[in-house]
Design a protein around this motif. Structure first.
Motif, PDB file in Angstrom:
ATOM      1  N   PRO A 167      -2.722 -11.576   0.840  1.00 16.19           N
ATOM      2  CA  PRO A 167      -2.656 -10.341   1.527  1.00 16.19           C
ATOM      3  C   PRO A 167      -0.995  -9.223   1.141  1.00 16.19           C
ATOM      4  O   PRO A 167      -0.796 -10.276   0.745  1.00 16.19           O
ATOM      5  CB  PRO A 167      -3.108 -10.719   3.216  1.00 16.19           C
ATOM      6  N   LEU A 168      -1.054  -8.409   1.095  1.00 11.76           N
ATOM      7  CA  LEU A 168      -0.162  -7.468   0.673  1.00 11.76           C
ATOM      8  C   LEU A 168       0.231  -7.080   3.328  1.00 11.76           C
ATOM      9  O   LEU A 168      -1.259  -6.372   3.371  1.00 11.76           O
ATOM     10  CB  LEU A 168      -0.684  -6.563   0.288  1.00 11.76           C
ATOM     11  N   THR A 169       1.336  -8.142   3.284  1.00 11.78           N
ATOM     12  CA  THR A 169       1.153  -7.183   5.224  1.00 11.78           C
ATOM     13  C   THR A 169       2.213  -6.434   5.063  1.00 11.78           C
ATOM     14  O   THR A 169       3.198  -6.757   4.206  1.00 11.78           O
ATOM     15  CB  THR A 169       1.954  -9.102   5.115  1.00 11.78           C
ATOM     16  N   THR A 170       2.062  -5.724   5.661  1.00  4.91           N
ATOM     17  CA  THR A 170       2.601  -4.273   5.502  1.00  4.91           C
ATOM     18  C   THR A 170       3.061  -3.679   6.717  1.00  4.91           C
ATOM     19  O   THR A 170       1.585  -4.060   7.335  1.00  4.91           O
ATOM     20  CB  THR A 170       2.053  -3.375   3.936  1.00  4.91           C
ATOM     21  N   CYS A 171       3.155  -2.740   6.804  1.00  2.80           N
ATOM     22  CA  CYS A 171       3.758  -1.999   8.837  1.00  2.80           C
ATOM     23  C   CYS A 171       4.149  -0.936   8.230  1.00  2.80           C
ATOM     24  O   CYS A 171       4.938  -0.851   7.752  1.00  2.80           O
ATOM     25  CB  CYS A 171       4.802  -3.316   9.271  1.00  2.80           C
ATOM     26  N   TYR A 172       3.582   0.034   9.268  1.00  2.00           N
ATOM     27  CA  TYR A 172       4.291   1.080   9.611  1.00  2.00           C
ATOM     28  C   TYR A 172       4.899   1.519  11.411  1.00  2.00           C
ATOM     29  O   TYR A 172       4.708   0.801  12.219  1.00  2.00           O
ATOM     30  CB  TYR A 172       3.972   2.301   9.585  1.00  2.00           C
ATOM     31  N   ALA A 180       4.861   4.705   0.083  1.00  4.21           N
ATOM     32  CA  ALA A 180       5.738   4.805   2.076  1.00  4.21           C
ATOM     33  C   ALA A 180       4.621   5.144   2.234  1.00  4.21           C
ATOM     34  O   ALA A 180       3.332   5.746   2.129  1.00  4.21           O
ATOM     35  CB  ALA A 180       6.742   5.387   2.440  1.00  4.21           C
ATOM     36  N   ALA A 181       3.831   4.550   3.474  1.00  5.23           N
ATOM     37  CA  ALA A 181       2.839   4.615   4.631  1.00  5.23           C
ATOM     38  C   ALA A 181       3.145   5.568   5.396  1.00  5.23           C
ATOM     39  O   ALA A 181       5.283   5.703   5.465  1.00  5.23           O
ATOM     40  CB  ALA A 181       2.710   3.124   5.209  1.00  5.23           C
ATOM     41  N   LEU A 237       3.102  -0.885  13.846  1.00  7.61           N
ATOM     42  CA  LEU A 237       1.210  -1.158  13.095  1.00  7.61           C
ATOM     43  C   LEU A 237       1.511  -1.974  11.686  1.00  7.61           C
ATOM     44  O   LEU A 237       1.785  -1.470  10.558  1.00  7.61           O
ATOM     45  CB  LEU A 237       1.354  -0.299  12.894  1.00  7.61           C
ATOM     46  N   CYS A 238       1.185  -3.154  11.955  1.00 14.82           N
ATOM     47  CA  CYS A 238       0.840  -3.723  10.278  1.00 14.82           C
ATOM     48  C   CYS A 238      -0.149  -4.519  10.527  1.00 14.82           C
ATOM     49  O   CYS A 238      -1.646  -4.508  11.601  1.00 14.82           O
ATOM     50  CB  CYS A 238       2.325  -5.627  10.817  1.00 14.82           C
ATOM     51  N   VAL A 239      -0.854  -4.982   8.875  1.00 21.70           N
ATOM     52  CA  VAL A 239      -2.023  -4.777   8.312  1.00 21.70           C
ATOM     53  C   VAL A 239      -2.027  -5.410   7.257  1.00 21.70           C
ATOM     54  O   VAL A 239      -0.665  -5.790   6.769  1.00 21.70           O
ATOM     55  CB  VAL A 239      -2.602  -3.503   7.729  1.00 21.70           C
TER      56      VAL A 239
END
Ligand SMILES: Nc1ncnc2c1ncn2[C@@H]1O[C@H](COP(=O)(O)OP(=O)(O)OP(=O)(O)O)[C@@H](O)[C@H]1O
Length: 556
Positions: free
Chosen positions: A548-553, A479-480, A533-535
């Motif tokens: 892309p792996l799109t993931t957010c914190y 996990a981020a 915050l998503c990257v």
């Protein structure tokens, strides 16, 4: 003339914040929902419009959007009810960003951004089609954007019974096209001329999925060109001017040098005058855009379509049989009640839009392309035959008259058809030959699905511009975590190769530059509590990036 905004209704559990906008029959307000706490957009039917037909249409719009609500690129409906003052309303996702209509008027979109938006919208439109729903009013103003900058398709075309003052999104454009999304009436109903396909101007239009494909392509063209595709600066851009050009396929050449020819060809094909010459589905259009992304070395935007994963990429022609079970049921949307007929002969004779239904398209698993060799002619995929065209067309008036030849601008190509004869790939001005060639190239090269077509160079000079090898998508290792404003996303590469690198960018509409990550984690400074915050994280291999792996914190 602009009408005054209605007063926001008292809604238990919600506090009014401000007006968001107004449509022909409704106002949209921002409210704070108390539980769960979030901002929501509430669309409220106007008191003056509380006819049974409008009520039914309003409810139908809510039901229809709810049916598609789970889609990431379609505006989500949370709730619908009737306020204490008897006005029906529905509560939906608040889209805080600008609509595409607002964005392109500020500045044309970058190619990568337009491609990404196009693929995402293709996903939304294909999903609607698979549910048996034609949108029929795809245009930049109907693409809102949410907190993440993702596009959100709205206004599913059944909400409006048209009154004397036709709502902007259901009218055509009279007069200047400068403000195409807000002006004028012409007696046409249920369409926005600058983005409408020629078949919508027939006396008895029979739109199908390819009509939405046309509007989708016209929308992407618009956001790239900074103007609608059939608009000619400095010339007449009234309704009849536009209709004439649309019928002749006279797309105004794009005044940009950074648009690859392959993308122009895809958009031209999407806007082909004859539907048979267009992409057979929004899915095919989205795939063609993906191929351009790959050709340009951009990360491929995912097509988010139900059951798409069931489609084996290398499958040859559809074999039917077992796949049939994947076809979804026909989604039956009740037709919108027809409003009382206006006085005969009036320009607005048939003002009410009815719901357009199509038989549900086969799921993507069923939509397979023919086994096209790169040189194969364009053959409609199997789905075309199966394409159901049971369309409940709205009542409408006679088509507007064709402009007499004298009204046709000299820059337009001479009509090669009378009425709606066949015109393919007509382009304007000195770029005509180039663009037609590009269309031909596009047709030949893009005729098949990306999987079948193999390397698809498009306009690229490099024959291996599209790398068929699959670059693995990175995965989150754990996990981020956040420390102050710094978020760390630990990442693994499931199938590493020498030279692989991690690259990332913020998931935002303005498509920031890719950055290289150090080691096995993406570290981003700039987190503020309360704003996810998503990257997008990708693996860079031999100059190409993975999906892309799109993931957010924090995680959604
Ligand atoms: N979910 C939303 N989030 C934020 N703003 C919204 C949302 N939905 C609508 N709006 C704003 O409200 C305006 C009016 O919305 P509406 O859907 O009524 O527009 P319209 O298509 O012009 O009208 P109509 O539904 O009568 O055709 C939009 O132009 C948009 O600016």
């Amino acid at each position: 003339m602009r009408r005054p905004t209605s007063s926001p209704p008292e809604l238990p559990g919600y506090s009014y914040v401000r007006v968001l906008g107004s449509g022909g029959f409704s106002d949209v307000f921002l409210y704070d929902q108390q539980l769960p706490k979030r901002r929501v957009a509430v669309k409220v039917l106007l008191l003056d419009e509380l006819t049974p037909a409008n009520r039914a249409a309003f409810v139908a719009e809510a039901n229809l959007m709810a049916q598609l609500s789970a889609h990431p690129y379609i505006v989500t409906i949370y709730h619908a009810d009737v306020a204490s003052d008897d006005r029906p309303y529905f509560v939906m996702e608040y889209c805080s960003g600008p609509s595409l209509g607002e964005r392109y008027k500020q500045a044309p979109l970058a190619v990568a951004d337009a491609l990404r938006t196009g693929v995402r919208l293709s996903s939304a439109v294909q999903t609607a089609h698979q549910a048996g729903i034609l949108h029929r009013d795809i245009k930049p103003a109907n693409v809102l954007s949410n907190d993440y900058g993702w596009p959100a398709l709205t206004d599913f075309g059944i909400s409006s019974a048209v009154d004397d003052a036709l709502p902007a999104h259901t009218t055509t454009v009279a007069g200047a096209v400068g403000d195409t999304s807000t002006s004028g009436t012409s007696g046409q109903v249920g369409l926005s001329v600058p983005w409408s396909p020629p078949e919508m101007f027939e006396d008895d239009p029979d739109p199908d999925v390819r009509s939405d494909v046309f509007s989708l392509a016209a929308t992407i063209w618009t956001v790239l060109a900074g103007q609608t595709p059939f608009e000619v600066k400095g010339r007449g851009n009234g309704t009849l001017d536009l209709i004439g050009r649309i019928e002749r396929g006279a797309i105004t050449p794009m005044d940009r040098t950074d648009i690859p020819r392959s993308l122009i060809a895809v958009l031209q094909k999407g806007m082909a005058t004859e539907r048979e010459d267009r992409f057979a589905s929004a899915l095919d259009f989205g795939r063609a855009l993906q191929r351009v992304e790959m050709e340009l070395g951009y990360a491929r935007t995912e097509l988010e379509v139900p059951n798409l994963h069931l489609e084996a990429p290398e499958r040859p022609a559809d074999t039917g049989g077992a796949d049939e079970t994947r076809v979804r049921q026909v989604a039956t949307i009740e037709a919108q009640p027809v409003a009382a007929a206006p006085p005969p002969g009036g320009a607005d004779e048939t003002r009410v839009r009815s719901t357009t239904t199509i038989e549900a398209q086969p799921s993507a698993a069923h939509v397979s392309m023919p086994p096209a060799a790169p040189s194969a002619p364009v053959t409609p995929p199997v789905v075309v035959d199966a394409l159901p065209s049971e369309t409940v067309v709205r009542p409408r008036g006679p088509a507007p008259q064709q402009p007499p030849p004298a009204q046709v601008e000299s820059v337009d190509p001479a009509p090669t058809r009378s009425g709606r004869g066949r015109v393919v790939g007509i382009v304007v001005g000195v770029l005509a030959a180039l663009v037609v060639a590009a269309v031909v190239v596009g047709i030949v090269l893009f005729g098949g699905s990306p999987e079948e077509a193999g390397p698809t160079p498009g306009a690229s000079s490099s024959p291996d511009a599209v790398v068929p090898t699959i670059i693995p998508v990175p995965e989150l290792a754990s996990a981020a975590t956040a420390e102050g404003t710094v978020v760390t996303f630990p990442v693994t590469n499931p199938d590493p190769e020498d030279g692989d690198r991690l690259v990332w960018r913020l998931s935002r509409a303005d498509q920031p530059q890719l950055k290289t990550a150090e080691g096995d984690a993406v570290v981003v400074d700039g987190y503020t509590e309360g704003t996810p915050l998503c990257v997008d994280i990708m693996i860079l291999r031999a100059g190409k990036t993975s999906d892309p792996l799109t993931t957010c914190y924090p995680p959604a």
